[in-house]
Design an enzyme around this catalytic site. Structure first.
Site, PDB file in Angstrom:
ATOM      1  N   LYS A 297       0.833  -1.205   0.000  1.00 25.32           N
ATOM      2  CA  LYS A 297       0.000   0.000   0.000  1.00 25.32           C
ATOM      3  C   LYS A 297       0.870   1.258   0.000  1.00 25.32           C
ATOM      4  O   LYS A 297       0.598   2.219  -0.710  1.00 25.32           O
ATOM      5  CB  LYS A 297      -0.867   0.037   1.274  1.00 25.32           C
TER       6      LYS A 297
ATOM      7  N   THR B 121     -13.583   4.595  14.044  1.00 25.56           N
ATOM      8  CA  THR B 121     -14.862   4.327  14.732  1.00 25.56           C
ATOM      9  C   THR B 121     -14.593   3.326  15.856  1.00 25.56           C
ATOM     10  O   THR B 121     -14.149   2.212  15.589  1.00 25.56           O
ATOM     11  CB  THR B 121     -15.880   3.740  13.736  1.00 25.56           C
TER      12      THR B 121
ATOM     13  N   GLU C 115     -15.215  10.422  11.841  1.00 28.53           N
ATOM     14  CA  GLU C 115     -15.297  10.701  10.404  1.00 28.53           C
ATOM     15  C   GLU C 115     -16.579  10.086   9.872  1.00 28.53           C
ATOM     16  O   GLU C 115     -16.933   8.981  10.239  1.00 28.53           O
ATOM     17  CB  GLU C 115     -14.073  10.059   9.729  1.00 28.53           C
ATOM     18  N   PHE C 116     -17.274  10.815   8.998  1.00 30.62           N
ATOM     19  CA  PHE C 116     -18.560  10.315   8.499  1.00 30.62           C
ATOM     20  C   PHE C 116     -18.529  10.065   6.997  1.00 30.62           C
ATOM     21  O   PHE C 116     -19.564  10.092   6.345  1.00 30.62           O
ATOM     22  CB  PHE C 116     -19.669  11.322   8.833  1.00 30.62           C
TER      23      PHE C 116
ATOM     24  N   LYS D 226     -20.836   8.849  16.263  1.00 29.34           N
ATOM     25  CA  LYS D 226     -20.535   8.086  15.046  1.00 29.34           C
ATOM     26  C   LYS D 226     -21.340   6.793  14.969  1.00 29.34           C
ATOM     27  O   LYS D 226     -22.004   6.517  13.962  1.00 29.34           O
ATOM     28  CB  LYS D 226     -19.036   7.802  14.978  1.00 29.34           C
TER      29      LYS D 226
ATOM     30  N   ALA E 290     -35.736   0.409  -0.420  1.00 27.96           N
ATOM     31  CA  ALA E 290     -35.830  -1.017  -0.096  1.00 27.96           C
ATOM     32  C   ALA E 290     -35.060  -1.809  -1.139  1.00 27.96           C
ATOM     33  O   ALA E 290     -34.988  -1.419  -2.305  1.00 27.96           O
ATOM     34  CB  ALA E 290     -37.295  -1.444  -0.079  1.00 27.96           C
ATOM     35  N   GLY E 291     -34.483  -2.912  -0.728  1.00 31.94           N
ATOM     36  CA  GLY E 291     -33.719  -3.730  -1.661  1.00 31.94           C
ATOM     37  C   GLY E 291     -33.030  -4.856  -0.933  1.00 31.94           C
ATOM     38  O   GLY E 291     -33.543  -5.353   0.078  1.00 31.94           O
TER      39      GLY E 291
ATOM     40  N   CYS F  82     -18.646  -0.769   7.188  1.00 25.73           N
ATOM     41  CA  CYS F  82     -19.034   0.068   8.331  1.00 25.73           C
ATOM     42  C   CYS F  82     -20.356  -0.329   8.969  1.00 25.73           C
ATOM     43  O   CYS F  82     -20.378  -0.777  10.113  1.00 25.73           O
ATOM     44  CB  CYS F  82     -19.089   1.531   7.903  1.00 25.73           C
TER      45      CYS F  82
ATOM     46  N   ARG G 162     -16.590  -5.958   0.869  1.00 29.52           N
ATOM     47  CA  ARG G 162     -16.713  -6.419   2.264  1.00 29.52           C
ATOM     48  C   ARG G 162     -18.194  -6.525   2.629  1.00 29.52           C
ATOM     49  O   ARG G 162     -18.944  -5.578   2.466  1.00 29.52           O
ATOM     50  CB  ARG G 162     -16.000  -5.452   3.220  1.00 29.52           C
TER      51      ARG G 162
HETATM   52  C1  UDX Z   1     -21.582   4.554   5.864  1.00 29.07           C
HETATM   53  C2  UDX Z   1     -22.147   5.896   6.351  1.00 29.07           C
HETATM   54  O1  UDX Z   1     -23.126   6.383   5.415  1.00 29.07           O
HETATM   55  C3  UDX Z   1     -21.026   6.905   6.533  1.00 29.07           C
HETATM   56  O2  UDX Z   1     -21.525   8.132   7.032  1.00 29.07           O
HETATM   57  C4  UDX Z   1     -19.997   6.315   7.480  1.00 29.07           C
HETATM   58  O3  UDX Z   1     -18.910   7.185   7.654  1.00 29.07           O
HETATM   59  C5  UDX Z   1     -19.499   4.974   6.972  1.00 29.07           C
HETATM   60  O4  UDX Z   1     -20.600   4.092   6.761  1.00 29.07           O
HETATM   61  P1  UDX Z   1     -20.781   3.618   3.499  1.00 29.07           P
HETATM   62  O5  UDX Z   1     -20.426   2.338   4.208  1.00 29.07           O
HETATM   63  O6  UDX Z   1     -19.823   4.184   2.500  1.00 29.07           O
HETATM   64  O7  UDX Z   1     -21.042   4.789   4.571  1.00 29.07           O
HETATM   65  O8  UDX Z   1     -22.147   3.353   2.722  1.00 29.07           O
HETATM   66  P2  UDX Z   1     -23.622   3.943   2.700  1.00 29.07           P
HETATM   67  O9  UDX Z   1     -23.769   4.912   1.605  1.00 29.07           O
HETATM   68  O10 UDX Z   1     -24.049   4.360   4.050  1.00 29.07           O
HETATM   69  O11 UDX Z   1     -24.426   2.632   2.294  1.00 29.07           O
HETATM   70  C6  UDX Z   1     -24.389   1.473   3.126  1.00 29.07           C
HETATM   71  C7  UDX Z   1     -25.177   0.352   2.529  1.00 29.07           C
HETATM   72  O12 UDX Z   1     -26.567   0.630   2.633  1.00 29.07           O
HETATM   73  C8  UDX Z   1     -24.915   0.048   1.063  1.00 29.07           C
HETATM   74  O13 UDX Z   1     -24.813  -1.359   0.917  1.00 29.07           O
HETATM   75  C9  UDX Z   1     -26.132   0.596   0.352  1.00 29.07           C
HETATM   76  O14 UDX Z   1     -26.412  -0.082  -0.842  1.00 29.07           O
HETATM   77  C10 UDX Z   1     -27.213   0.337   1.406  1.00 29.07           C
HETATM   78  N1  UDX Z   1     -28.387   1.219   1.274  1.00 29.07           N
HETATM   79  C11 UDX Z   1     -28.250   2.564   1.398  1.00 29.07           C
HETATM   80  C12 UDX Z   1     -29.647   0.660   1.061  1.00 29.07           C
HETATM   81  O15 UDX Z   1     -29.793  -0.564   0.962  1.00 29.07           O
HETATM   82  N2  UDX Z   1     -30.728   1.493   0.986  1.00 29.07           N
HETATM   83  C13 UDX Z   1     -30.622   2.840   1.102  1.00 29.07           C
HETATM   84  O16 UDX Z   1     -31.652   3.531   1.031  1.00 29.07           O
HETATM   85  C14 UDX Z   1     -29.347   3.393   1.309  1.00 29.07           C
END
Ligand code: UDX
Length: 437
Positions: free
Chosen positions: A35, A122, A152-153, A208, A256-257, A264, A334
């Site tokens: 890396k 986190t 961090e978000f 967080k 929904a899905g 995370c 993941r």
């Molecule tokens: C998340 C948080 O959003 C972020 O603020 C934090 O810092 C890290 O974790 P991330 O893991 O990048 O971010 O993904 P995110 O956009 O939150 O989506 C998470 C999962 O939820 C994905 O698999 C996405 O497909 C799913 N999802 C999201 C749904 O199934 N339905 C939705 O309406 C939104």
């Protein structure tokens, strides 16, 4: 000002490049040589839109460098960001904070000048307080080595924007001095009107995990409702649009899905429940277990519906899977629900061919026994069933006639409820979503 970033994975590499963009001189500490070599060459070891350009720009300008030496880090700067991972422990639902602890115990003995160490990882609530104690004990400057917790978000796919233009900055502090250092440091972001919340360590840590738990709950809520929609002939997308107009509810994260995945949300809600148990308040977090269960059930449900669409027998069936990453604009697989469903069907005897615009290689490394195709159309060749599992925009632009020409049976299951089912149906397909008419 000079800073260091300890741990240059997703969070650290993004933070390092973005802070260089803000004008700081940054030294990244990364122990993994592969890396580190990539980063030093201006390359990002994963797919994240816009990040490689920023990284390459600042490696070239000399404002961003990388090392494996914690001693170099201590010599270089007096502001150190800890951005290492906190994966789920193999033996429990808890988070593994050993990398955070290793970063703090590794850095502290080198701190001979007053310094601020900022945790961004986190972590379970209580970790920051413990790290502050370790820091003061091991640092030659003693209590002049201070800790701040600054969660961090960032979302994958939007990591650069979320870092440079965050919704809010949260600082868990134990002294006015360290608060001032961070206020000055983030001035370019705060001056644009970004809300700042200054609080204690425990609250900052909990902000967080609560944010991620809330997002996960929203998704599982709508997925649970989608099952009722399905049983009653209602449409979950119309329903989400309607309730989403209520500003108290909001439309976002109500899709929904097949559910949530990634590095995370799943691990953070489990670690939250686990930590609540350690604190003697597990009952308060029982609902999060259900959030996790609903999320897992979506994967089984999709496998069941797919099996039913194949007349109850997946053996010898050819299934095309569009999408492997846990979300679009990422090559991260993941805990990906898409790959988990593909794997389940493969293990039941189906011939599964996966195509993802970015994640074929990361998926192949995790699930080498699936077949991988170079395009959406190639994946659909001779398919008896097409599953749309990660909502990359290119899948919504696909020419339905071109897909119709290559499949064996025109059957579609839209696991993200984003394709135009009517368009597919009018092309002769049996097309269904989850909780949709
Ligand atoms: C998340 C948080 O959003 C972020 O603020 C934090 O810092 C890290 O974790 P991330 O893991 O990048 O971010 O993904 P995110 O956009 O939150 O989506 C998470 C999962 O939820 C994905 O698999 C996405 O497909 C799913 N999802 C999201 C749904 O199934 N339905 C939705 O309406 C939104």
């Amino acid at each position: 000002m000079k800073i260091t970033v300890i741990g240059c994975g997703y969070l650290g590499a993004t933070h390092a490049a973005c802070m260089a963009e803000l004008g700081y001189e940054v030294l990244g500490v990364e122990v993994n040589q592969r890396k580190r070599d990539l980063l030093t060459a201006g390359k990002v070891p994963f797919y994240e839109p816009g990040l490689e350009d920023l990284l390459a720009k600042h490696v070239a300008s000399g404002r961003l460098r990388f090392t494996d030496s914690i001693q170099d880090a201590a010599d270089f700067a007096d502001v150190h960001f800890v951005c290492v991972g906190t994966p789920q422990l193999p033996s429990s639902m808890g988070a593994d904070v050993s990398y955070v602890e290793a970063a703090v115990t590794g850095l502290a003995p080198h701190l001979t000048r007053p310094a601020v160490v900022i945790g961004k990882s986190t972590v379970p609530v209580g970790t920051a307080g413990r790290m502050a104690g370790i820091l003061a004990d091991l640092a030659p400057v003693g209590s002049a080595a201070e800790l701040v917790w600054n969660p961090e978000f960032l979302r994958e796919g939007f990591a650069v924007k979320d870092t440079l233009e965050p919704d809010r900055v949260v600082l868990g502090v134990a002294s006015a001095r360290s608060e001032q250092v961070l206020r000055d440091f983030y001035a370019p972001i705060l001056e644009t009107g970004t809300p700042l919340i200054v609080t204690d360590y425990a609250t900052a840590e909990l902000v967080k995990v609560s944010a991620n738990a809330f997002l996960a709950t929203k998704i599982s809520f709508i997925n649970a409702v989608s099952e009722v929609c399905e049983a009653s002939g209602a449409d979950v997308v119309d329903l989400a649009d309607a309730i989403g107009h209520d500003a108290r509810i909001g439309r976002r994260f109500l899709n929904a899905g097949i559910g949530f995945g990634g590095g995370c949300l799943p691990k953070d809600i489990r670690a939250f429940v686990h930590r609540a148990g350690e604190l003697g308040v597990e009952d308060a977090m029982t609902f999060l277990r259900q959030v996790d269960d609903i999320n897992q059930r979506q994967r089984s449900r999709v496998a069941q519906i797919a099996t039913a669409m194949l007349d109850g027998d997946v053996t010898r069936a050819r299934i095309a899977v569009w999408g492997a990453a846990f979300k679009p604009d990422s090559d991260d697989v993941r805990d990906s629900p898409a790959l988990s469903i593909a794997g389940k069907l493969h293990l039941r005897g189906a011939h599964v061919t996966v195509y993802d615009p970015q994640a074929n290689e990361t998926a192949r490394a995790m699930f080498p026994t699936l077949d991988y195709a170079g395009s959406a159309i190639e994946a659909a060749q001779d398919a008896d069933l097409l599953l749309h599992l990660t909502e990359w925009p290119e899948f919504r632009r696909v020419d339905v006639a071109a897909v119709s020409a290559v499949v064996r049976r025109p059957q579609l299951l839209d696991g993200r409820n984003l394709l135009d089912l009517e368009a597919w149906r009018s092309a002769g397909w049996t097309a269904r979503g989850l909780g949709r008419r």
